[in-house]
Design a protein around this motif. Structure first.
Motif, PDB file in Angstrom:
ATOM      1  N   GLU A 130       0.837  -1.212   0.000  1.00  0.00           N
ATOM      2  CA  GLU A 130       0.000   0.000   0.000  1.00  0.00           C
ATOM      3  C   GLU A 130       0.865   1.252   0.000  1.00  0.00           C
ATOM      4  N   ILE A 131       2.092   1.129   0.485  1.00  0.00           N
ATOM      5  CA  ILE A 131       3.043   2.245   0.419  1.00  0.00           C
ATOM      6  C   ILE A 131       3.917   1.985  -0.801  1.00  0.00           C
ATOM      7  N   GLU A 132       3.902   2.909  -1.746  1.00  0.00           N
ATOM      8  CA  GLU A 132       4.483   2.629  -3.052  1.00  0.00           C
ATOM      9  C   GLU A 132       5.502   3.699  -3.449  1.00  0.00           C
ATOM     10  N   ASP A 133       6.431   3.312  -4.317  1.00  0.00           N
ATOM     11  CA  ASP A 133       7.360   4.326  -4.838  1.00  0.00           C
ATOM     12  C   ASP A 133       6.802   4.926  -6.129  1.00  0.00           C
ATOM     13  N   ASP A 134       7.436   5.999  -6.549  1.00  0.00           N
ATOM     14  CA  ASP A 134       6.958   6.742  -7.722  1.00  0.00           C
ATOM     15  C   ASP A 134       6.967   5.875  -8.976  1.00  0.00           C
ATOM     16  N   TRP A 135       7.982   5.019  -9.093  1.00  0.00           N
ATOM     17  CA  TRP A 135       8.106   4.180 -10.288  1.00  0.00           C
ATOM     18  C   TRP A 135       6.856   3.318 -10.487  1.00  0.00           C
ATOM     19  N   HIS A 136       6.468   2.569  -9.455  1.00  0.00           N
ATOM     20  CA  HIS A 136       5.354   1.628  -9.624  1.00  0.00           C
ATOM     21  C   HIS A 136       3.994   2.314  -9.678  1.00  0.00           C
ATOM     22  N   ASN A 137       3.862   3.436  -8.967  1.00  0.00           N
ATOM     23  CA  ASN A 137       2.551   4.103  -8.950  1.00  0.00           C
ATOM     24  C   ASN A 137       2.356   5.031 -10.154  1.00  0.00           C
ATOM     25  N   PHE A 138       3.454   5.612 -10.656  1.00  0.00           N
ATOM     26  CA  PHE A 138       3.311   6.606 -11.735  1.00  0.00           C
ATOM     27  C   PHE A 138       4.225   6.353 -12.943  1.00  0.00           C
ATOM     28  N   THR A 139       5.536   6.399 -12.715  1.00  0.00           N
ATOM     29  CA  THR A 139       6.463   6.483 -13.848  1.00  0.00           C
ATOM     30  C   THR A 139       6.364   5.286 -14.789  1.00  0.00           C
ATOM     31  N   ALA A 140       6.379   4.075 -14.246  1.00  0.00           N
ATOM     32  CA  ALA A 140       6.319   2.891 -15.105  1.00  0.00           C
ATOM     33  C   ALA A 140       4.980   2.816 -15.833  1.00  0.00           C
ATOM     34  N   LEU A 141       3.968   3.486 -15.260  1.00  0.00           N
ATOM     35  CA  LEU A 141       2.636   3.485 -15.882  1.00  0.00           C
ATOM     36  C   LEU A 141       2.504   4.616 -16.907  1.00  0.00           C
ATOM     37  N   ASN A 142       3.667   5.219 -17.250  1.00  0.00           N
ATOM     38  CA  ASN A 142       3.691   6.183 -18.347  1.00  0.00           C
ATOM     39  C   ASN A 142       3.047   7.528 -17.995  1.00  0.00           C
ATOM     40  N   PHE A 143       2.971   7.840 -16.699  1.00  0.00           N
ATOM     41  CA  PHE A 143       2.482   9.171 -16.307  1.00  0.00           C
ATOM     42  C   PHE A 143       3.573  10.182 -16.617  1.00  0.00           C
ATOM     43  N   PRO A 144       3.298  11.240 -17.382  1.00  0.00           N
ATOM     44  CA  PRO A 144       4.318  12.265 -17.601  1.00  0.00           C
ATOM     45  C   PRO A 144       4.699  12.937 -16.270  1.00  0.00           C
ATOM     46  N   ALA A 145       5.902  13.493 -16.214  1.00  0.00           N
ATOM     47  CA  ALA A 145       6.408  14.069 -14.960  1.00  0.00           C
ATOM     48  C   ALA A 145       5.472  15.130 -14.393  1.00  0.00           C
ATOM     49  N   ASP A 146       4.765  15.847 -15.274  1.00  0.00           N
ATOM     50  CA  ASP A 146       3.906  16.940 -14.791  1.00  0.00           C
ATOM     51  C   ASP A 146       2.427  16.548 -14.735  1.00  0.00           C
ATOM     52  N   HIS A 147       2.135  15.251 -14.729  1.00  0.00           N
ATOM     53  CA  HIS A 147       0.731  14.823 -14.711  1.00  0.00           C
ATOM     54  C   HIS A 147       0.051  15.252 -13.409  1.00  0.00           C
ATOM     55  N   PRO A 148      -1.153  15.816 -13.500  1.00  0.00           N
ATOM     56  CA  PRO A 148      -1.805  16.342 -12.282  1.00  0.00           C
ATOM     57  C   PRO A 148      -2.055  15.284 -11.200  1.00  0.00           C
ATOM     58  N   ALA A 149      -2.180  14.014 -11.592  1.00  0.00           N
ATOM     59  CA  ALA A 149      -2.447  12.978 -10.586  1.00  0.00           C
ATOM     60  C   ALA A 149      -1.315  12.851  -9.585  1.00  0.00           C
ATOM     61  N   ARG A 150      -0.116  13.297  -9.971  1.00  0.00           N
ATOM     62  CA  ARG A 150       1.010  13.202  -9.037  1.00  0.00           C
ATOM     63  C   ARG A 150       0.948  14.289  -7.976  1.00  0.00           C
ATOM     64  N   GLU A 151       0.126  15.288  -8.217  1.00  0.00           N
ATOM     65  CA  GLU A 151       0.175  16.473  -7.353  1.00  0.00           C
ATOM     66  C   GLU A 151      -0.282  16.199  -5.927  1.00  0.00           C
ATOM     67  N   MET A 152       0.131  17.069  -5.054  1.00  0.00           N
ATOM     68  CA  MET A 152      -0.161  16.977  -3.629  1.00  0.00           C
ATOM     69  C   MET A 152      -1.650  16.806  -3.338  1.00  0.00           C
ATOM     70  N   GLN A 153      -2.512  17.473  -4.130  1.00  0.00           N
ATOM     71  CA  GLN A 153      -3.928  17.446  -3.765  1.00  0.00           C
ATOM     72  C   GLN A 153      -4.560  16.060  -3.966  1.00  0.00           C
ATOM     73  N   ASP A 154      -3.907  15.224  -4.762  1.00  0.00           N
ATOM     74  CA  ASP A 154      -4.463  13.885  -4.978  1.00  0.00           C
ATOM     75  C   ASP A 154      -3.768  12.822  -4.154  1.00  0.00           C
ATOM     76  N   THR A 155      -2.469  12.992  -3.993  1.00  0.00           N
ATOM     77  CA  THR A 155      -1.650  11.905  -3.461  1.00  0.00           C
ATOM     78  C   THR A 155      -1.233  12.190  -2.026  1.00  0.00           C
ATOM     79  N   PHE A 156      -1.310  11.179  -1.186  1.00  0.00           N
ATOM     80  CA  PHE A 156      -0.785  11.293   0.176  1.00  0.00           C
ATOM     81  C   PHE A 156       0.685  10.899   0.141  1.00  0.00           C
ATOM     82  N   PHE A 157       1.560  11.881   0.122  1.00  0.00           N
ATOM     83  CA  PHE A 157       2.987  11.566   0.093  1.00  0.00           C
ATOM     84  C   PHE A 157       3.498  11.252   1.493  1.00  0.00           C
ATOM     85  N   ILE A 158       4.401  10.283   1.557  1.00  0.00           N
ATOM     86  CA  ILE A 158       5.046   9.963   2.832  1.00  0.00           C
ATOM     87  C   ILE A 158       6.407  10.648   2.860  1.00  0.00           C
ATOM     88  N   SER A 159       7.065  10.704   1.687  1.00  0.00           N
ATOM     89  CA  SER A 159       8.297  11.490   1.596  1.00  0.00           C
ATOM     90  C   SER A 159       8.439  12.006   0.171  1.00  0.00           C
TER      91      SER A 159
END
Ligand code: DAH
Length: 342
Positions: A130-159
Protein backbone atom coordinates in the motif's frame (compact mmCIF):
# COMPACT_ATOMS: atom_id res chain seq x y z
CA UNK A 1 -2.58 16.23 70.12
CA UNK A 2 -2.14 13.99 73.10
CA UNK A 3 0.51 11.28 72.60
CA UNK A 4 -1.91 8.46 73.34
CA UNK A 5 -4.46 9.63 70.74
CA UNK A 6 -1.75 10.13 68.10
CA UNK A 7 -0.47 6.59 68.61
CA UNK A 8 -3.95 5.18 68.40
CA UNK A 9 -4.76 7.15 65.23
CA UNK A 10 -1.67 5.64 63.58
CA UNK A 11 -2.67 2.21 64.68
CA UNK A 12 -6.19 2.61 63.27
CA UNK A 13 -4.88 3.94 59.98
CA UNK A 14 -2.38 1.15 59.60
CA UNK A 15 -4.86 -1.61 60.25
CA UNK A 16 -5.46 -3.42 56.97
CA UNK A 17 -8.50 -5.53 56.22
CA UNK A 18 -7.95 -8.82 54.43
CA UNK A 19 -10.97 -10.97 55.16
CA UNK A 20 -14.48 -10.54 56.49
CA UNK A 21 -13.49 -11.75 59.97
CA UNK A 22 -11.23 -8.68 60.22
CA UNK A 23 -14.42 -6.62 60.61
CA UNK A 24 -15.07 -8.13 64.06
CA UNK A 25 -11.40 -8.03 64.99
CA UNK A 26 -11.27 -4.31 64.20
CA UNK A 27 -14.46 -3.61 66.10
CA UNK A 28 -13.26 -5.44 69.20
CA UNK A 29 -9.84 -3.88 69.10
CA UNK A 30 -10.91 -0.26 68.68
CA UNK A 31 -14.64 0.29 68.92
CA UNK A 32 -15.86 -2.35 71.37
CA UNK A 33 -16.79 -1.81 75.03
CA UNK A 34 -13.33 -2.90 76.06
CA UNK A 35 -11.65 -1.53 72.98
CA UNK A 36 -8.77 0.93 72.87
CA UNK A 37 -11.01 3.95 72.33
CA UNK A 38 -13.15 3.04 75.32
CA UNK A 39 -9.95 2.82 77.40
CA UNK A 40 -9.11 6.38 76.42
CA UNK A 41 -12.59 7.55 77.36
CA UNK A 42 -12.00 5.91 80.75
CA UNK A 43 -8.89 8.04 81.20
CA UNK A 44 -10.97 11.16 80.73
CA UNK A 45 -12.20 11.25 84.30
CA UNK A 46 -8.64 11.13 85.71
CA UNK A 47 -7.62 14.26 83.81
CA UNK A 48 -7.66 17.77 85.27
CA UNK A 49 -10.89 19.53 84.31
CA UNK A 50 -9.23 22.06 82.03
CA UNK A 51 -7.73 19.27 79.84
CA UNK A 52 -10.85 17.15 79.60
CA UNK A 53 -12.65 19.06 76.88
CA UNK A 54 -9.77 19.01 74.36
CA UNK A 55 -8.89 15.39 75.08
CA UNK A 56 -12.54 14.36 74.82
CA UNK A 57 -12.77 15.99 71.37
CA UNK A 58 -9.65 14.13 70.20
CA UNK A 59 -10.98 10.78 71.33
CA UNK A 60 -14.34 11.47 69.70
CA UNK A 61 -12.56 12.23 66.43
CA UNK A 62 -10.65 8.96 66.71
CA UNK A 63 -13.92 7.15 67.16
CA UNK A 64 -15.33 8.75 64.00
CA UNK A 65 -12.24 7.80 61.99
CA UNK A 66 -12.38 4.21 63.19
CA UNK A 67 -16.12 3.94 62.63
CA UNK A 68 -15.80 5.29 59.08
CA UNK A 69 -12.96 2.92 58.20
CA UNK A 70 -14.99 -0.01 59.51
CA UNK A 71 -18.11 1.03 57.53
CA UNK A 72 -16.25 1.35 54.24
CA UNK A 73 -14.79 -2.14 54.52
CA UNK A 74 -18.10 -3.58 55.69
CA UNK A 75 -19.85 -2.22 52.59
CA UNK A 76 -17.19 -3.62 50.29
CA UNK A 77 -17.46 -7.00 51.98
CA UNK A 78 -21.23 -7.05 51.55
CA UNK A 79 -20.88 -6.34 47.87
CA UNK A 80 -18.45 -9.21 47.44
CA UNK A 81 -20.64 -11.59 49.40
CA UNK A 82 -23.63 -10.62 47.20
CA UNK A 83 -21.63 -11.48 44.12
CA UNK A 84 -20.62 -14.79 45.64
CA UNK A 85 -24.27 -15.58 46.34
CA UNK A 86 -25.25 -14.78 42.79
CA UNK A 87 -22.59 -17.10 41.53
CA UNK A 88 -23.75 -19.86 43.84
CA UNK A 89 -27.26 -19.57 42.35
CA UNK A 90 -26.00 -19.80 38.79
CA UNK A 91 -26.75 -23.08 37.06
CA UNK A 92 -23.64 -23.95 35.11
CA UNK A 93 -25.38 -26.88 33.40
CA UNK A 94 -27.72 -24.55 31.46
CA UNK A 95 -27.28 -24.72 27.68
CA UNK A 96 -25.48 -21.79 26.05
CA UNK A 97 -27.58 -18.90 24.75
CA UNK A 98 -27.16 -18.92 20.97
CA UNK A 99 -24.94 -15.92 20.29
CA UNK A 100 -25.04 -13.67 17.27
CA UNK A 101 -22.19 -14.47 14.97
CA UNK A 102 -20.27 -11.70 13.27
CA UNK A 103 -20.58 -10.92 9.60
CA UNK A 104 -18.07 -10.19 6.93
CA UNK A 105 -17.83 -6.63 5.68
CA UNK A 106 -19.69 -6.10 2.38
CA UNK A 107 -16.52 -4.82 0.70
CA UNK A 108 -14.75 -7.99 1.72
CA UNK A 109 -17.64 -10.15 0.45
CA UNK A 110 -17.71 -8.46 -2.94
CA UNK A 111 -13.93 -8.42 -3.25
CA UNK A 112 -13.86 -12.20 -2.72
CA UNK A 113 -16.66 -12.70 -5.22
CA UNK A 114 -14.91 -10.60 -7.88
CA UNK A 115 -11.66 -12.49 -7.39
CA UNK A 116 -13.49 -15.82 -7.63
CA UNK A 117 -15.11 -14.91 -10.97
CA UNK A 118 -11.69 -14.07 -12.42
CA UNK A 119 -10.01 -17.08 -10.87
CA UNK A 120 -12.51 -19.27 -12.73
CA UNK A 121 -11.24 -17.60 -15.91
CA UNK A 122 -7.65 -18.53 -15.07
CA UNK A 123 -6.55 -15.26 -13.47
CA UNK A 124 -4.12 -15.49 -10.54
CA UNK A 125 -4.39 -13.42 -7.38
CA UNK A 126 -1.65 -10.81 -6.88
CA UNK A 127 -1.08 -8.42 -3.99
CA UNK A 128 1.20 -5.42 -3.66
CA UNK A 129 2.27 -2.88 -1.04
CA UNK A 130 0.00 0.00 0.00
CA UNK A 131 3.04 2.24 0.42
CA UNK A 132 4.48 2.63 -3.05
CA UNK A 133 7.36 4.33 -4.84
CA UNK A 134 6.96 6.74 -7.72
CA UNK A 135 8.11 4.18 -10.29
CA UNK A 136 5.35 1.63 -9.62
CA UNK A 137 2.55 4.10 -8.95
CA UNK A 138 3.31 6.61 -11.73
CA UNK A 139 6.46 6.48 -13.85
CA UNK A 140 6.32 2.89 -15.11
CA UNK A 141 2.64 3.49 -15.88
CA UNK A 142 3.69 6.18 -18.35
CA UNK A 143 2.48 9.17 -16.31
CA UNK A 144 4.32 12.27 -17.60
CA UNK A 145 6.41 14.07 -14.96
CA UNK A 146 3.91 16.94 -14.79
CA UNK A 147 0.73 14.82 -14.71
CA UNK A 148 -1.80 16.34 -12.28
CA UNK A 149 -2.45 12.98 -10.59
CA UNK A 150 1.01 13.20 -9.04
CA UNK A 151 0.17 16.47 -7.35
CA UNK A 152 -0.16 16.98 -3.63
CA UNK A 153 -3.93 17.45 -3.76
CA UNK A 154 -4.46 13.88 -4.98
CA UNK A 155 -1.65 11.90 -3.46
CA UNK A 156 -0.78 11.29 0.18
CA UNK A 157 2.99 11.57 0.09
CA UNK A 158 5.05 9.96 2.83
CA UNK A 159 8.30 11.49 1.60
CA UNK A 160 9.52 13.56 -1.35
CA UNK A 161 12.61 12.84 -3.47
CA UNK A 162 12.56 9.97 -3.45
CA UNK A 163 8.77 10.16 -3.72
CA UNK A 164 7.07 7.56 -1.55
CA UNK A 165 3.30 7.69 -1.24
CA UNK A 166 0.19 5.73 -0.35
CA UNK A 167 -0.72 4.09 -3.65
CA UNK A 168 -3.43 6.00 -5.51
CA UNK A 169 -4.58 2.98 -7.50
CA UNK A 170 -3.99 -0.78 -7.77
CA UNK A 171 -2.37 -0.31 -11.21
CA UNK A 172 0.93 -0.33 -9.28
CA UNK A 173 0.40 -4.05 -8.67
CA UNK A 174 0.06 -4.54 -12.42
CA UNK A 175 3.60 -3.15 -12.83
CA UNK A 176 5.00 -5.31 -10.03
CA UNK A 177 3.43 -8.44 -11.54
CA UNK A 178 4.62 -7.63 -15.07
CA UNK A 179 8.15 -7.11 -13.74
CA UNK A 180 8.06 -10.48 -12.02
CA UNK A 181 6.39 -12.78 -14.58
CA UNK A 182 6.74 -13.63 -18.28
CA UNK A 183 3.63 -13.75 -20.54
CA UNK A 184 1.14 -15.29 -20.75
CA UNK A 185 0.00 -13.54 -17.56
CA UNK A 186 -3.54 -13.32 -16.19
CA UNK A 187 -3.59 -11.43 -12.96
CA UNK A 188 -6.21 -10.00 -10.59
CA UNK A 189 -5.19 -7.67 -7.77
CA UNK A 190 -7.66 -6.28 -5.22
CA UNK A 191 -6.61 -3.78 -2.57
CA UNK A 192 -6.96 -0.52 -0.70
CA UNK A 193 -6.07 2.75 -2.39
CA UNK A 194 -5.78 6.28 -1.04
CA UNK A 195 -6.50 9.74 -2.43
CA UNK A 196 -6.61 13.10 -0.78
CA UNK A 197 -10.33 13.69 -1.32
CA UNK A 198 -13.01 15.21 0.89
CA UNK A 199 -15.31 12.54 2.35
CA UNK A 200 -18.89 12.59 1.05
CA UNK A 201 -21.67 10.19 0.01
CA UNK A 202 -19.84 9.66 -3.30
CA UNK A 203 -16.13 10.07 -2.50
CA UNK A 204 -13.69 8.91 0.16
CA UNK A 205 -9.99 9.24 0.84
CA UNK A 206 -9.72 5.45 1.34
CA UNK A 207 -11.39 3.03 -1.03
CA UNK A 208 -10.85 -0.31 -2.78
CA UNK A 209 -10.06 -1.21 -6.34
CA UNK A 210 -9.49 -4.38 -8.23
CA UNK A 211 -6.97 -4.39 -11.03
CA UNK A 212 -6.87 -7.06 -13.70
CA UNK A 213 -4.82 -7.64 -16.80
CA UNK A 214 -4.12 -10.26 -19.43
CA UNK A 215 -1.00 -10.37 -21.62
CA UNK A 216 -0.36 -12.93 -24.31
CA UNK A 217 0.15 -13.15 -28.06
CA UNK A 218 -2.84 -11.75 -29.95
CA UNK A 219 -4.92 -10.39 -27.04
CA UNK A 220 -7.43 -7.89 -28.43
CA UNK A 221 -9.95 -5.29 -27.32
CA UNK A 222 -12.65 -7.88 -28.05
CA UNK A 223 -11.16 -10.14 -25.38
CA UNK A 224 -11.38 -7.25 -22.94
CA UNK A 225 -15.04 -6.63 -23.72
CA UNK A 226 -15.97 -10.30 -23.57
CA UNK A 227 -14.16 -10.79 -20.28
CA UNK A 228 -15.78 -7.83 -18.58
CA UNK A 229 -19.22 -8.63 -19.96
CA UNK A 230 -18.89 -12.16 -18.63
CA UNK A 231 -17.72 -10.79 -15.28
CA UNK A 232 -20.73 -8.47 -14.93
CA UNK A 233 -23.19 -11.21 -15.75
CA UNK A 234 -21.57 -13.55 -13.21
CA UNK A 235 -21.47 -10.96 -10.48
CA UNK A 236 -24.92 -9.46 -10.81
CA UNK A 237 -26.80 -12.58 -11.95
CA UNK A 238 -29.10 -10.64 -14.21
CA UNK A 239 -29.44 -9.33 -17.67
CA UNK A 240 -27.18 -6.38 -17.44
CA UNK A 241 -25.87 -4.11 -20.13
CA UNK A 242 -22.35 -2.86 -20.35
CA UNK A 243 -21.01 -0.02 -22.45
CA UNK A 244 -17.56 1.40 -23.16
CA UNK A 245 -16.92 5.12 -23.62
CA UNK A 246 -13.66 6.36 -25.16
CA UNK A 247 -11.40 7.80 -22.48
CA UNK A 248 -7.77 8.45 -21.66
CA UNK A 249 -5.29 6.83 -19.28
CA UNK A 250 -1.52 7.19 -19.73
CA UNK A 251 -1.03 3.44 -19.35
CA UNK A 252 -3.56 2.20 -21.92
CA UNK A 253 -4.12 2.93 -25.61
CA UNK A 254 -6.91 2.90 -26.63
CA UNK A 255 -8.61 3.55 -23.28
CA UNK A 256 -12.23 3.31 -22.21
CA UNK A 257 -14.46 3.88 -19.27
CA UNK A 258 -16.89 1.10 -18.44
CA UNK A 259 -20.51 1.73 -17.53
CA UNK A 260 -23.16 -0.77 -16.55
CA UNK A 261 -26.92 -0.41 -16.22
CA UNK A 262 -27.75 1.36 -12.98
CA UNK A 263 -29.23 -1.37 -10.83
CA UNK A 264 -30.74 1.03 -8.32
CA UNK A 265 -33.22 2.39 -10.88
CA UNK A 266 -32.87 -0.40 -13.48
CA UNK A 267 -31.75 2.11 -16.06
CA UNK A 268 -34.66 4.52 -15.57
CA UNK A 269 -32.60 7.33 -14.06
CA UNK A 270 -32.02 8.20 -10.37
CA UNK A 271 -29.75 10.29 -8.15
CA UNK A 272 -27.02 7.66 -8.07
CA UNK A 273 -26.70 7.53 -11.87
CA UNK A 274 -27.35 11.26 -12.22
CA UNK A 275 -30.52 10.42 -14.19
CA UNK A 276 -28.51 8.74 -16.96
CA UNK A 277 -29.44 5.12 -16.26
CA UNK A 278 -25.74 4.19 -16.38
CA UNK A 279 -23.04 4.03 -13.70
CA UNK A 280 -19.31 3.95 -14.24
CA UNK A 281 -17.57 0.98 -12.65
CA UNK A 282 -14.01 1.54 -13.83
CA UNK A 283 -11.49 2.12 -16.56
CA UNK A 284 -9.92 -0.24 -19.05
CA UNK A 285 -7.89 -0.41 -22.22
CA UNK A 286 -5.08 -2.06 -24.15
CA UNK A 287 -1.80 -1.91 -22.22
CA UNK A 288 0.41 0.87 -23.61
CA UNK A 289 3.56 -0.46 -25.40
CA UNK A 290 5.68 1.87 -23.26
CA UNK A 291 4.35 0.25 -20.07
CA UNK A 292 5.26 -3.19 -21.45
CA UNK A 293 8.78 -2.02 -22.28
CA UNK A 294 9.15 -0.50 -18.78
CA UNK A 295 8.55 -3.98 -17.39
CA UNK A 296 10.77 -5.87 -19.83
CA UNK A 297 7.96 -7.27 -22.00
CA UNK A 298 8.30 -6.92 -25.79
CA UNK A 299 5.21 -5.06 -27.15
CA UNK A 300 5.95 -6.28 -30.68
CA UNK A 301 5.47 -9.86 -29.53
CA UNK A 302 2.74 -9.46 -26.92
CA UNK A 303 -0.41 -7.43 -26.43
CA UNK A 304 -2.61 -7.16 -23.39
CA UNK A 305 -5.66 -5.57 -21.86
CA UNK A 306 -6.03 -4.09 -18.38
CA UNK A 307 -8.87 -2.82 -16.27
CA UNK A 308 -9.37 -1.24 -12.87
CA UNK A 309 -12.68 -1.18 -11.03
CA UNK A 310 -13.95 0.42 -7.84
CA UNK A 311 -15.12 -2.21 -5.36
CA UNK A 312 -17.26 0.27 -3.39
CA UNK A 313 -19.17 1.25 -6.50
CA UNK A 314 -19.86 -2.37 -7.42
CA UNK A 315 -20.92 -3.17 -3.84
CA UNK A 316 -23.28 -0.17 -3.79
CA UNK A 317 -24.95 -1.41 -6.96
CA UNK A 318 -25.15 -4.98 -5.81
CA UNK A 319 -26.65 -4.19 -2.40
CA UNK A 320 -28.48 -0.95 -3.23
CA UNK A 321 -26.30 1.14 -0.90
CA UNK A 322 -26.61 4.87 -1.49
CA UNK A 323 -23.91 6.37 0.74
CA UNK A 324 -20.21 5.51 0.59
CA UNK A 325 -19.68 6.57 4.20
CA UNK A 326 -21.66 3.56 5.47
CA UNK A 327 -18.69 1.37 4.59
CA UNK A 328 -16.38 3.02 7.09
CA UNK A 329 -18.70 4.13 9.90
CA UNK A 330 -18.92 0.64 11.47
CA UNK A 331 -22.60 0.99 12.31
CA UNK A 332 -23.61 -2.53 13.38
CA UNK A 333 -27.17 -1.98 12.10
CA UNK A 334 -25.66 -1.69 8.63
CA UNK A 335 -23.07 -4.46 9.04
CA UNK A 336 -25.50 -6.99 10.57
CA UNK A 337 -27.53 -6.99 7.37
CA UNK A 338 -24.75 -8.95 5.71
CA UNK A 339 -24.94 -11.87 8.13
CA UNK A 340 -27.15 -13.84 5.77
CA UNK A 341 -24.63 -13.43 2.94
CA UNK A 342 -21.60 -14.60 4.89
N1 DAH B 1 -5.96 3.15 -12.37
C1 DAH B 1 -7.17 3.76 -12.90
C2 DAH B 1 -7.78 4.65 -11.82
O1 DAH B 1 -7.51 4.47 -10.68
C3 DAH B 1 -8.16 2.71 -13.30
C4 DAH B 1 -7.71 1.97 -14.52
C5 DAH B 1 -8.03 2.43 -15.76
C6 DAH B 1 -6.98 0.80 -14.39
C7 DAH B 1 -7.64 1.76 -16.91
C8 DAH B 1 -6.59 0.11 -15.54
C9 DAH B 1 -6.93 0.61 -16.79
O2 DAH B 1 -5.87 -1.01 -15.50
O3 DAH B 1 -6.57 -0.09 -17.90
O4 DAH B 1 -8.55 5.49 -12.14
Amino acid sequence: MHASTTDLLNEIEQFSFHQSSDLDAFKNLFLGKKGKIAVLFEKLKDLPVEERKAFGAEVNRLKDVAQQKWTVFQQQTELLLDQDDQQKDFDFTLPDVPGRSGSRHPISLVKTEIVQVFERLGFNLALGPEIEDDWHNFTALNFPADHPAREMQDTFFISRSPDIALRTHTSSVQIRTMERLKPPIRSIAPGRVFRNEAISARAHCLFHQVEGFYIDRGVSFKDLKDTLYHFCKELFFKEIEIRFRPSFFPFTEPSAEMDITCLLCKGKGCNVCKQSGWVEIGGAGMIHPEVMRNCGIDPDEFTGFAFGMGIERITMLKYQIKDLRLFTENDVRFLNQFQAVT
